[in-house]
Each structure stands twice: as structure tokens, then as C-alpha cells.
Design a protein around this motif. Structure first.
Motif, PDB file in Angstrom:
ATOM      1  N   ALA A  22       0.827  -1.203   0.000  1.00  0.00           N
ATOM      2  CA  ALA A  22       0.000   0.000   0.000  1.00  0.00           C
ATOM      3  C   ALA A  22       0.865   1.259   0.000  1.00  0.00           C
ATOM      4  CB  ALA A  22      -0.937  -0.013   1.214  1.00  0.00           C
ATOM      5  N   GLU A  23       1.877   1.268   0.850  1.00  0.00           N
ATOM      6  CA  GLU A  23       2.730   2.454   0.939  1.00  0.00           C
ATOM      7  C   GLU A  23       3.569   2.643  -0.326  1.00  0.00           C
ATOM      8  OE1 GLU A  23       3.201   3.023   5.725  1.00  0.00           O
ATOM      9  OE2 GLU A  23       4.697   1.762   4.716  1.00  0.00           O
ATOM     10  N   ALA A  24       4.077   1.553  -0.876  1.00  0.00           N
ATOM     11  CA  ALA A  24       4.875   1.658  -2.100  1.00  0.00           C
ATOM     12  C   ALA A  24       4.023   2.159  -3.272  1.00  0.00           C
ATOM     13  CB  ALA A  24       5.500   0.307  -2.433  1.00  0.00           C
ATOM     14  N   LEU A  25       2.812   1.661  -3.381  1.00  0.00           N
ATOM     15  CA  LEU A  25       1.923   2.075  -4.468  1.00  0.00           C
ATOM     16  C   LEU A  25       1.410   3.498  -4.249  1.00  0.00           C
ATOM     17  CD1 LEU A  25       0.100  -1.327  -4.859  1.00  0.00           C
ATOM     18  CD2 LEU A  25       1.489  -0.217  -6.629  1.00  0.00           C
ATOM     19  N   HIS A  26       1.201   3.874  -2.999  1.00  0.00           N
ATOM     20  CA  HIS A  26       0.798   5.241  -2.669  1.00  0.00           C
ATOM     21  C   HIS A  26       1.873   6.228  -3.122  1.00  0.00           C
ATOM     22  CE1 HIS A  26      -1.000   8.522  -0.365  1.00  0.00           C
ATOM     23  NE2 HIS A  26       0.151   8.703   0.272  1.00  0.00           N
ATOM     24  N   LYS A  27       3.118   5.892  -2.889  1.00  0.00           N
ATOM     25  CA  LYS A  27       4.233   6.768  -3.277  1.00  0.00           C
ATOM     26  C   LYS A  27       4.359   6.898  -4.796  1.00  0.00           C
ATOM     27  CE  LYS A  27       6.935   5.833   0.891  1.00  0.00           C
ATOM     28  NZ  LYS A  27       8.109   5.116   1.463  1.00  0.00           N
ATOM     29  N   GLY A  29       1.919   7.439  -6.762  1.00  0.00           N
ATOM     30  CA  GLY A  29       0.887   8.316  -7.288  1.00  0.00           C
ATOM     31  C   GLY A  29      -0.440   7.651  -7.551  1.00  0.00           C
ATOM     32  N   ASN A  30      -0.723   6.563  -6.852  1.00  0.00           N
ATOM     33  CA  ASN A  30      -2.014   5.889  -6.963  1.00  0.00           C
ATOM     34  C   ASN A  30      -2.928   6.305  -5.815  1.00  0.00           C
ATOM     35  OD1 ASN A  30      -1.369   3.772  -9.172  1.00  0.00           O
ATOM     36  ND2 ASN A  30       0.306   3.515  -7.706  1.00  0.00           N
ATOM     37  N   GLN A  31      -4.245   6.245  -6.061  1.00  0.00           N
ATOM     38  CA  GLN A  31      -5.198   6.354  -4.963  1.00  0.00           C
ATOM     39  C   GLN A  31      -5.325   4.969  -4.343  1.00  0.00           C
ATOM     40  OE1 GLN A  31      -7.437   8.893  -3.348  1.00  0.00           O
ATOM     41  NE2 GLN A  31      -7.128   7.088  -2.055  1.00  0.00           N
ATOM     42  N   VAL A  32      -4.879   4.831  -3.111  1.00  0.00           N
ATOM     43  CA  VAL A  32      -4.871   3.534  -2.439  1.00  0.00           C
ATOM     44  C   VAL A  32      -5.900   3.528  -1.315  1.00  0.00           C
ATOM     45  CG1 VAL A  32      -3.496   1.896  -1.103  1.00  0.00           C
ATOM     46  CG2 VAL A  32      -2.442   3.133  -3.014  1.00  0.00           C
ATOM     47  N   ILE A  33      -6.717   2.480  -1.295  1.00  0.00           N
ATOM     48  CA  ILE A  33      -7.678   2.268  -0.221  1.00  0.00           C
ATOM     49  C   ILE A  33      -7.317   0.944   0.437  1.00  0.00           C
ATOM     50  CG2 ILE A  33     -10.113   2.120   0.433  1.00  0.00           C
ATOM     51  CD1 ILE A  33      -9.398   3.095  -3.109  1.00  0.00           C
ATOM     52  N   ILE A  34      -7.095   0.959   1.736  1.00  0.00           N
ATOM     53  CA  ILE A  34      -6.743  -0.260   2.453  1.00  0.00           C
ATOM     54  C   ILE A  34      -7.915  -0.721   3.303  1.00  0.00           C
ATOM     55  CG2 ILE A  34      -4.278   0.235   2.482  1.00  0.00           C
ATOM     56  CD1 ILE A  34      -4.601   1.156   5.417  1.00  0.00           C
ATOM     57  N   PRO A  50      -0.626  10.443   4.147  1.00  0.00           N
ATOM     58  CA  PRO A  50      -1.715  11.366   3.807  1.00  0.00           C
ATOM     59  C   PRO A  50      -2.219  11.164   2.382  1.00  0.00           C
ATOM     60  CG  PRO A  50       0.033  12.524   4.976  1.00  0.00           C
ATOM     61  CD  PRO A  50       0.562  11.145   4.671  1.00  0.00           C
ATOM     62  N   GLY A  51      -3.539  11.099   2.269  1.00  0.00           N
ATOM     63  CA  GLY A  51      -4.153  10.870   0.963  1.00  0.00           C
ATOM     64  C   GLY A  51      -4.617   9.437   0.776  1.00  0.00           C
TER      65      GLY A  51
END
Length: 248
Positions: A22-27, A29-34, A50-51
Motif C-alpha cells: 500500500a505504501e509503495a503504491l501510494h508513493k 501516485g495511486n489512490q490507495v484504499i486499504i 496522507p491521501g
């Protein structure tokens, strides 16, 4: 696979491999929902990123899965990637009477959960220009760890399900991929400080590199030996593998 600009839902995203992905994909530039059952873990992960968004989900509850799927598609209409990561791993004894609670909870979480959630989101994913379902299995789906026989069995089933799903969706916009981790330093089996397990950070980094390719099976180098062991002599290899594991 394009690793940016996606809307990604990850189960079990509050800890371990799920949080790492989740954190790698968030970085990227993806919208990540966990999602997960432990609200405190979800809140801590979102605060640190954040985000990122979160939603509580019990993957053993079909009604909860259906409700969350409706909420997800309403709140995030561009959702195009599902990562079925949530799982539990417990020591069992296949040579004795079955532990009914262990059996039911493991199968419901590791196998029925991903199948039900995929079914709940599949029609939405088919409507996206490009979509991907990523199922997290394990190298133990290819060479079982005998002291976690039920867990290993569910991961073998997830591998089989992924291959069937890939064939069913071959003429759609939905791709099916499988991440088969080796032993990684996570909460599973209290392995955070286990020297024989792969540290989480390099596992995530290498996994992200493979995700950027078109490989159906996402394997880090540490996973390849067990994946390659499948074949006519797999039984003998499995016996040796388990002897070595127990010996430490």
C-alpha cells in the motif's frame, strides 16, 4: 503493468506485506484504499500516508463484503485494481483431530474471502479500460509447510483459482496476477525478527520491480527455488524441505 494513476483496493493493508504494498503504491501516485479488521492498524497506516483511505472489512463475512463492495464502487468509481492480500497463518497438526475453529477461520479468510470479494467487484472491474486482480498466494502453495497444512492448502487453492480466473477473463480488460511471497519478516508466525525470513523492505522493493513487468506470477529471487520445485519429484523435495525447516 502501469504502476501509477490507478485506484487500488488492498485487503489486509494495515500491516505486513499489505501495508508495504500500500505504501509503495501510494508513493507511486495511486489512490490507495486499504482494508482490514483492526481499525487501529488502518488508522495508523493512513495517518502515516496522507491521501490514503481506509475502510473496515471482515473478509470472512459475505454480507460485509457485499456492503463494502457497494461503498467502494460508489466512492471510488475509477477503482481498477484489487489486491487480495488479507490472510491468516496458524500452526496446525494434520496428523491429529482437526481443529475446527482453525480450519474454518483459515479457509474463510484465505480462500473464500478473495473469491467472494473478487465476485463482488468483478463486474465493476470489467467496465474499466484496464483493470487487474492481484491474488497474494505463497510459495507454500507449491511446496507446503507441513506444520501449517491448512494455510498451505489455501494458498495452493488460491494459485489454482488465479489460473482459472485468468483464463475466464482472457478476453476482457481485466488481467489476473499472482504474488507468491517467500517467508517474509511480518506478523505471520511472529516472524518479524526471524533471521531465515526475507526482510520486508527488500521484498516490497523487488516485488514492485516485477509488478512493473507483464509477468503473471510475481516472484522475487528468494521465491524461485520453491516455485521451481513443482514436478514429478515434488513429494521428495517437500519432505526434505520440511525436515530442514523443523531442524532450524
Amino acid at each position: 503493468m502501469q504502476l501509477s494513476g490507478n485506484t487500488i483496493f488492498i485487503t489486509g493493508g494495515g500491516s505486513g506485506i499489505g501495508r508495504g504494498l500500500a505504501e509503495a503504491l501510494h508513493k507511486q501516485g495511486n489512490q490507495v484504499i486499504i482494508s482490514g479488521r483492526r481499525k487501529s492498524h488502518l488508522e495508523a497506516t493512513v495517518r502515516a500516508n496522507p491521501g490514503m483511505a481506509s475502510i473496515e472489512l471482515d473478509v470472512t463475512d459475505p454480507a460485509n463484503i457485499a456492503a463494502v463492495a457497494r461503498q467502494l464502487t460508489n466512492d471510488f468509481p475509477k477503482l481498477n485494481i484489487l489486491i487480495n492480500n488479507a490472510g491468516i497463518m496458524q500452526i496446525d497438526d494434520a496428523s491429529g483431530p482437526v481443529d475446527e475453529e482453525l480450519l474454518v477461520s483459515t479457509v474463510a479468510t484465505n480462500l473464500l474471502g478473495p473469491i467472494r470479494l473478487t465476485g463482488a467487484l468483478i463486474e465493476h472491474l470489467k467496465k474499466q479500460p484496464e483493470a487487474t486482480i492481484i491474488n497474494v498466494s505463497s510459495v507454500l502453495g507449491f511446496v507446503p509447510l507441513a506444520v501449517t497444512a491448512v494455510y498451505s492448502s489455501t494458498k495452493a487453492a488460491i494459485h489454482s483459482y488465479s489460473e482459472s480466473l485468468r483464463w475466464r477473463l482472457k478476453n476482457t480488460s481485466v488481467k489476473v496476477r499472482e504474488i507468491a511471497p517467500p517467508w517474509v519478516q511480518t506478523d505471520l508466525l511472529n516472524s518479524n525478527d526471524e533471521p531465515r525470513a526475507m526482510p520486508l523492505a527488500p521484498f516490497i522493493a523487488e516485488t514492485m520491480q516485477v509488478l512493473a513487468t507483464d509477468a503473471n506470477e510475481v516472484l522475487v529471487e528468494n521465491a524461485k527455488q520453491l516455485r521451481a520445485a513443482v514436478g514429478p519429484d515434488n513429494g521428495a523435495f517437500s519432505l526434505q524441505f520440511n525436515d530442514i525447516f523443523v531442524a532450524g
